[in-house]
Design an enzyme around this catalytic site. Sequence first.
Site, PDB file in Angstrom:
ATOM      1  N   THR A 346       8.533  -4.089  -3.643  1.00  0.00           N
ATOM      2  CA  THR A 346       8.172  -3.409  -4.895  1.00  0.00           C
ATOM      3  C   THR A 346       6.931  -2.515  -4.737  1.00  0.00           C
ATOM      4  O   THR A 346       6.283  -2.530  -3.699  1.00  0.00           O
ATOM      5  CB  THR A 346       7.923  -4.464  -5.993  1.00  0.00           C
ATOM      6  OG1 THR A 346       7.087  -5.474  -5.450  1.00  0.00           O
ATOM      7  CG2 THR A 346       9.205  -5.090  -6.464  1.00  0.00           C
ATOM      8  N   ASP A 347       6.630  -1.772  -5.811  1.00  0.00           N
ATOM      9  CA  ASP A 347       5.499  -0.832  -5.762  1.00  0.00           C
ATOM     10  C   ASP A 347       4.231  -1.432  -6.352  1.00  0.00           C
ATOM     11  O   ASP A 347       3.286  -0.708  -6.652  1.00  0.00           O
ATOM     12  CB  ASP A 347       5.839   0.429  -6.563  1.00  0.00           C
ATOM     13  CG  ASP A 347       7.139   1.044  -6.118  1.00  0.00           C
ATOM     14  OD1 ASP A 347       7.286   1.279  -4.932  1.00  0.00           O
ATOM     15  OD2 ASP A 347       8.017   1.270  -6.974  1.00  0.00           O
ATOM     16  N   SER A 372      -0.947  -1.786  -8.973  1.00  0.00           N
ATOM     17  CA  SER A 372       0.163  -0.880  -9.214  1.00  0.00           C
ATOM     18  C   SER A 372      -0.038   0.304  -8.269  1.00  0.00           C
ATOM     19  O   SER A 372      -1.000   1.051  -8.417  1.00  0.00           O
ATOM     20  CB  SER A 372       0.142  -0.425 -10.671  1.00  0.00           C
ATOM     21  OG  SER A 372       1.120   0.543 -10.860  1.00  0.00           O
ATOM     22  N   ARG A 373       0.842   0.421  -7.287  1.00  0.00           N
ATOM     23  CA  ARG A 373       0.584   1.414  -6.239  1.00  0.00           C
ATOM     24  C   ARG A 373       0.877   2.846  -6.669  1.00  0.00           C
ATOM     25  O   ARG A 373       0.362   3.769  -6.088  1.00  0.00           O
ATOM     26  CB  ARG A 373       1.396   1.070  -4.984  1.00  0.00           C
ATOM     27  CG  ARG A 373       0.855  -0.162  -4.340  1.00  0.00           C
ATOM     28  CD  ARG A 373       1.510  -0.523  -3.044  1.00  0.00           C
ATOM     29  NE  ARG A 373       1.195  -1.913  -2.796  1.00  0.00           N
ATOM     30  CZ  ARG A 373       2.018  -2.924  -2.974  1.00  0.00           C
ATOM     31  NH1 ARG A 373       3.247  -2.697  -3.381  1.00  0.00           N
ATOM     32  NH2 ARG A 373       1.641  -4.159  -2.738  1.00  0.00           N
ATOM     33  N   VAL A 374       1.737   3.034  -7.659  1.00  0.00           N
ATOM     34  CA  VAL A 374       2.035   4.413  -8.080  1.00  0.00           C
ATOM     35  C   VAL A 374       1.685   4.687  -9.536  1.00  0.00           C
ATOM     36  O   VAL A 374       1.538   5.830  -9.932  1.00  0.00           O
ATOM     37  CB  VAL A 374       3.528   4.776  -7.841  1.00  0.00           C
ATOM     38  CG1 VAL A 374       3.828   4.893  -6.388  1.00  0.00           C
ATOM     39  CG2 VAL A 374       4.447   3.784  -8.509  1.00  0.00           C
TER      40      VAL A 374
END
Length: 516
Positions: A346-347, A372-374
């Site tokens: 997941t991101d 939350s990477r994006v």
Amino acid sequence: MTPEICDSLSTVLEEAMHEVVQTCINQVPQLHFREIGIVKSVSPGIATITGLAGVGIDEMVRFQNGIFGMIFDIEEEYIGCIILGDSSALSAGSEVERMHRVMDVPVGDGLLGRVLNPLSQPLDAQTTPWFVERRPVEREAPPIMDRLPVTVPLQTGIKVVDALIPIGRGQRQLILGDRQTGKTSIALSAIKNQRDTGVICVYCAIGQRGESVAKAIAELRETNSIAHTIVVVAEAENGPGLQYLAPYVATAIGEYFMESGRDVLVVYDDLGSHARAYRELSLLMRRPPGREAFPGDIFYIHSRLLERATHLRKELGGGSLTALPIVETEAQNISGYIPTNLISITDGQLYLSPHLFQKGLLPAIDVGKSVSRVGGKTQLPAFHAVSADLKLFYSQFEELEMFSRFGTRLDEHTKKVITHGRRIRQCLKQSSSELIPVLDQIMILLALTNGLFDEITEESVYEVEKSLRKAVSEVPTDIVRCILDGKPLSSEDRQGILSIARTALTKCQGTSQAPL
Ligand code: ATP
Ligand code: MG
């Protein structure tokens, strides 16, 4: 006989012959080839079959009593099949028919508001839903060239998520935590918050008790959120076959809406149960067990599922599919096999801490362990401006607070940081029944980051927050438009909102006599 008579006679004969042949052809009955195999053995959830030469993986078969099956394994001597129904109703020696189609699911707008099992049979005592087409449950994920970056926010209405760990449309965000820490509540809040946004939601309940599913559905109905939601349910007692199938069915339904240009949110509650159902099926099929007895391709089955979440190019409609998979951890062990697999697919992840839950700091999201990477890039610029440093500040505060517990003498600056941090913590508390719109969140966060809450006691934070939310209606419409259109706020606009917040705070203090 003259040659002319000969010619005309042969033409008449030819026509008569043609007619006879046509009549014969029409009278030959239409032949339907039915391919029939024999059930060799039945175990709970799976059956082995002989015959059915040429059958492929994921093809559908029908057993004698109308139960469906899906081909799962093809060996030299037998074919392994997942039973999508009650396996106790089957016996060795009975017939099984090949259906000449891969496992598919009806999709369409008629499914909205419905509660279905993974075979699209209604569970809500209503008629069979109308549908537009059938789609295979398993599909290749869209190629990279068909995808766009994640740029549009998916507001959950939960302050701590939207401000600190934001989610974008097309993102895959894992929700993980021990049992009873509020995982489902966060996902349901995200669904409820999509009510007037046009986002279609699919809630997929896998391996849960009927009672928990009924509670979730009742919550969706009470808040009238069921109208934009489709619920796919494979309960614990439905057997591993339906549980294995459920998330693929939910994704196929979501993809229909995504490909028609709409935004979709799919919640998988939870993929730990899905992994266990797959392990059960694989072990029954005698596939070699690996770590924790899970089969070797357990990572692959989840990655090929979650890869289907994306944001499509404009030419393909520009729709998106956001995935919120949930997984349960045991004794806060986020490095368990399935949780780590999912974290890497997941991101980002929202980690729910049982300690925070016990302290009543709800939602119990551990900000330090969540990421939350994006999502940060998707926040509205006005929102981003007020929440950008909040996460770092909050983490620093938590560390400082831990040290201050040892009774060390604190300097004025540290005291200020701790006071401010405690107000942030109080401000991020939120009941699961309360959803906060983006404008209200900006107003609260602006007041928070500018130290307005530092002037009041921790106990009065909630009351002040409520009066700030009431004051949002006083924000001029051009500023509101500017925020919602994704334009950054000028410093004058920000000062304008702050002065509205200050007035609301003074009014609130005047009525409640909260000490300064
Ligand atoms: P399970 O492991 O059983 O699936 P879960 O982690 O999904 O549990 P929930 O069922 O969402 O947890 O929540 C557990 C309980 O906590 C519920 O009674 C829910 O109402 C309560 N709860 C969760 N979040 C909040 C919140 N923000 N405010 C108030 N109550 C909450
Ligand atoms: Mg739950």
